[in-house]
Motif scaffolding. Structure first.
Motif, short mmCIF file in Angstrom:
data_model
loop_
_atom_site.label_atom_id
_atom_site.label_comp_id
_atom_site.label_asym_id
_atom_site.label_seq_id
_atom_site.Cartn_x
_atom_site.Cartn_y
_atom_site.Cartn_z
N ALA A 47 -36.84 -20.08 14.82
CA ALA A 47 -38.15 -20.03 15.86
C ALA A 47 -38.20 -19.62 17.48
CB ALA A 47 -38.13 -20.87 14.96
N LEU A 48 -39.06 -19.01 18.06
CA LEU A 48 -38.68 -18.92 19.50
C LEU A 48 -39.74 -20.66 19.89
CD1 LEU A 48 -37.93 -15.82 18.79
CD2 LEU A 48 -39.33 -15.49 20.84
N VAL A 49 -38.86 -21.57 20.36
CA VAL A 49 -39.97 -22.45 21.08
C VAL A 49 -39.92 -22.30 22.51
CG1 VAL A 49 -39.79 -25.24 21.44
CG2 VAL A 49 -38.83 -23.95 19.60
N MET A 50 -41.29 -22.73 23.06
CA MET A 50 -41.45 -21.84 24.15
C MET A 50 -42.22 -22.71 24.92
SD MET A 50 -39.92 -19.20 23.46
CE MET A 50 -40.53 -17.77 25.55
N ILE A 51 -40.79 -23.59 25.69
CA ILE A 51 -41.67 -24.90 26.87
C ILE A 51 -42.18 -25.12 27.56
CG2 ILE A 51 -40.43 -27.36 27.62
CD1 ILE A 51 -38.47 -26.22 25.37
N GLU A 52 -43.89 -25.46 27.68
CA GLU A 52 -44.44 -25.89 28.66
C GLU A 52 -44.82 -24.36 29.63
OE1 GLU A 52 -42.52 -28.71 30.93
OE2 GLU A 52 -42.34 -29.60 29.09
N PHE A 53 -45.27 -23.94 29.33
CA PHE A 53 -45.52 -22.17 29.48
C PHE A 53 -47.37 -22.79 29.92
CE2 PHE A 53 -41.83 -20.25 27.78
CZ PHE A 53 -41.90 -19.18 28.86
N GLN A 54 -47.67 -23.33 30.73
CA GLN A 54 -49.08 -24.18 30.95
C GLN A 54 -48.79 -23.77 32.18
OE1 GLN A 54 -47.78 -27.60 28.98
NE2 GLN A 54 -49.47 -28.28 28.82
N ASN A 55 -50.35 -23.67 33.15
CA ASN A 55 -50.98 -23.12 34.00
C ASN A 55 -49.98 -24.32 35.30
OD1 ASN A 55 -52.88 -21.28 33.84
ND2 ASN A 55 -54.16 -22.92 32.95
N GLU A 56 -50.16 -25.57 35.05
CA GLU A 56 -49.46 -26.23 35.62
C GLU A 56 -47.92 -25.65 36.46
OE1 GLU A 56 -50.43 -28.72 37.85
OE2 GLU A 56 -50.65 -30.55 36.56
N PHE A 57 -47.33 -25.23 35.35
CA PHE A 57 -46.37 -24.16 36.14
C PHE A 57 -46.87 -23.17 36.53
CE2 PHE A 57 -43.38 -27.43 33.60
CZ PHE A 57 -42.47 -27.93 34.64
N ASN A 105 -54.71 -27.53 34.59
CA ASN A 105 -53.03 -28.01 34.90
C ASN A 105 -52.88 -27.95 33.85
OD1 ASN A 105 -54.95 -28.74 37.07
ND2 ASN A 105 -53.36 -28.55 38.33
N ALA A 106 -53.58 -28.42 32.29
CA ALA A 106 -52.71 -28.99 31.38
C ALA A 106 -52.71 -27.47 30.20
CB ALA A 106 -52.86 -29.99 29.88
N ASP A 107 -53.86 -26.33 30.42
CA ASP A 107 -54.04 -25.54 29.22
C ASP A 107 -52.66 -24.64 29.83
OD1 ASP A 107 -56.38 -26.40 28.72
OD2 ASP A 107 -57.34 -24.76 30.19
N PHE A 108 -53.01 -23.48 28.36
CA PHE A 108 -51.95 -22.27 28.48
C PHE A 108 -51.79 -21.88 29.47
CE2 PHE A 108 -51.48 -24.14 24.02
CZ PHE A 108 -49.85 -24.57 23.20
N VAL A 143 -32.50 -21.62 16.86
CA VAL A 143 -34.14 -22.14 17.31
C VAL A 143 -33.58 -21.84 18.92
CG1 VAL A 143 -34.84 -24.01 18.45
CG2 VAL A 143 -34.31 -24.46 16.56
N VAL A 144 -34.70 -20.85 19.26
CA VAL A 144 -34.86 -19.68 20.27
C VAL A 144 -35.54 -20.69 21.66
CG1 VAL A 144 -34.52 -17.53 21.56
CG2 VAL A 144 -34.05 -18.15 19.13
N LEU A 145 -34.53 -20.59 22.90
CA LEU A 145 -35.56 -21.94 23.85
C LEU A 145 -35.59 -20.81 24.31
CD1 LEU A 145 -33.51 -24.37 23.26
CD2 LEU A 145 -35.63 -24.62 22.51
N GLY A 146 -36.68 -21.03 25.36
CA GLY A 146 -37.28 -20.51 26.61
C GLY A 146 -38.01 -21.41 27.60
N GLY A 147 -38.41 -20.80 29.07
CA GLY A 147 -39.64 -22.07 29.37
C GLY A 147 -38.90 -23.32 30.88
N PHE A 148 -39.98 -24.07 31.28
CA PHE A 148 -39.80 -24.70 32.20
C PHE A 148 -39.61 -25.97 31.79
CE2 PHE A 148 -43.14 -21.93 32.28
CZ PHE A 148 -42.61 -21.02 33.89
N LEU A 149 -38.79 -26.82 32.63
CA LEU A 149 -37.75 -26.08 33.54
C LEU A 149 -36.23 -26.34 33.05
CD1 LEU A 149 -38.33 -28.85 36.10
CD2 LEU A 149 -39.24 -26.09 36.64
N THR A 150 -35.59 -24.33 32.81
CA THR A 150 -34.32 -24.50 33.16
C THR A 150 -33.52 -25.23 32.64
OG1 THR A 150 -34.44 -22.33 34.46
CG2 THR A 150 -32.78 -22.61 33.23
#
Length: 233
Positions: free
Chosen positions: A41-51, A126-129, A168-175
């Protein structure tokens, strides 16, 4: 004699027992296992407009690293490749009530900043993907993420176990914050953990390097997205 007195003959082996804080028993831990798409599973963290997008309150801070490593385009590409190979893609957003009443530690550190600056307010743009990383058919979305680590107070672990996930494969914000926190917990729970170094962004190149070239190797297999995609072949 006291019933609490140590007796070595009464001790049970822990090799096949799963402590409550872990997903796998020591004898069944998955670290270093083969990467099998159906169990990944790729768990992609906080790919939201805020970032991720211009207009997000945190975008100026992460924009330099995002541009230097191409993390957004890389993340889109790795998710597309993973879906095609049969991996599960799990999005892990964060959001808070407008009054920060659900912020779990709003008086200290980065969560204090989230509260003070009204970041990731539920129901706002801001909280939307971000458009590029909106969930697609078959993707899963973590609910309940209020803190940095994507496990506490959420359904992430149940989503992983229900889908037979070992890697578990991780990507996203913040590193070096939410991704790193989640990496450490996934490792402790006995998952095989991969971190996608060019699918993450921090607020500085130094912070990015400190994690991807330092701590990530202590708790995961760090690799770039092309290396990971090659392992799915």
């Amino acid at each position: 004699p006291s019933k609490n007195k140590y007796n070595p003959h009464n001790q049970t082996t822990m090799s096949n027992t799963v402590p409550t804080s872990r997903t796998f028993s020591p004898s069944d831990a998955k670290g270093g296992c083969e990467i099998v798409p159906a169990k990944t599973a790729l768990v992609m963290i906080e790919f939201q407009n805020e970032f991720a997008k211009e207009g997000g309150k945190l975008h100026p801070a992460v924009k330099p690293v995002m541009e230097s490593n191409g993390m957004l385009a890389n993340s889109v590409a790795v998710c597309e490749a993973a879906r095609a190979k049969g991996c599960k893609v799990i999005m892990a957003p964060i959001s808070f009530a407008d009054d920060a009443s659900d912020n779990p530690n709003k008086g200290l550190g980065i969560l204090a900043g989230c509260a003070g600056d009204k970041l990731f307010t539920a129901g706002t743009w801001n909280a939307d993907f971000c458009d590029e990383m909106k969930p697609k058919e078959g993707d899963l979305v973590v609910t309940g993420k209020k803190g940095l680590d994507a496990f506490p107070g959420t359904d992430l672990e149940s989503l992983l176990t229900a889908n037979g996930i070992e890697t578990v494969v991780l990507g996203g914000f913040l590193t070096n914050c939410c991704v790193e926190s989640t990496m450490r917990t996934a490792y402790e729970k006995g998952f095989n953990v991969v971190t996608l170094t060019d699918c993450t962004a921090a607020t500085s190149e130094a912070g990015q390097a400190g994690a991807t070239e330092g701590t990530y190797g202590m708790f995961s297999q760090p690799m770039k997205k092309d290396e990971f995609i090659a392992k799915l072949e």
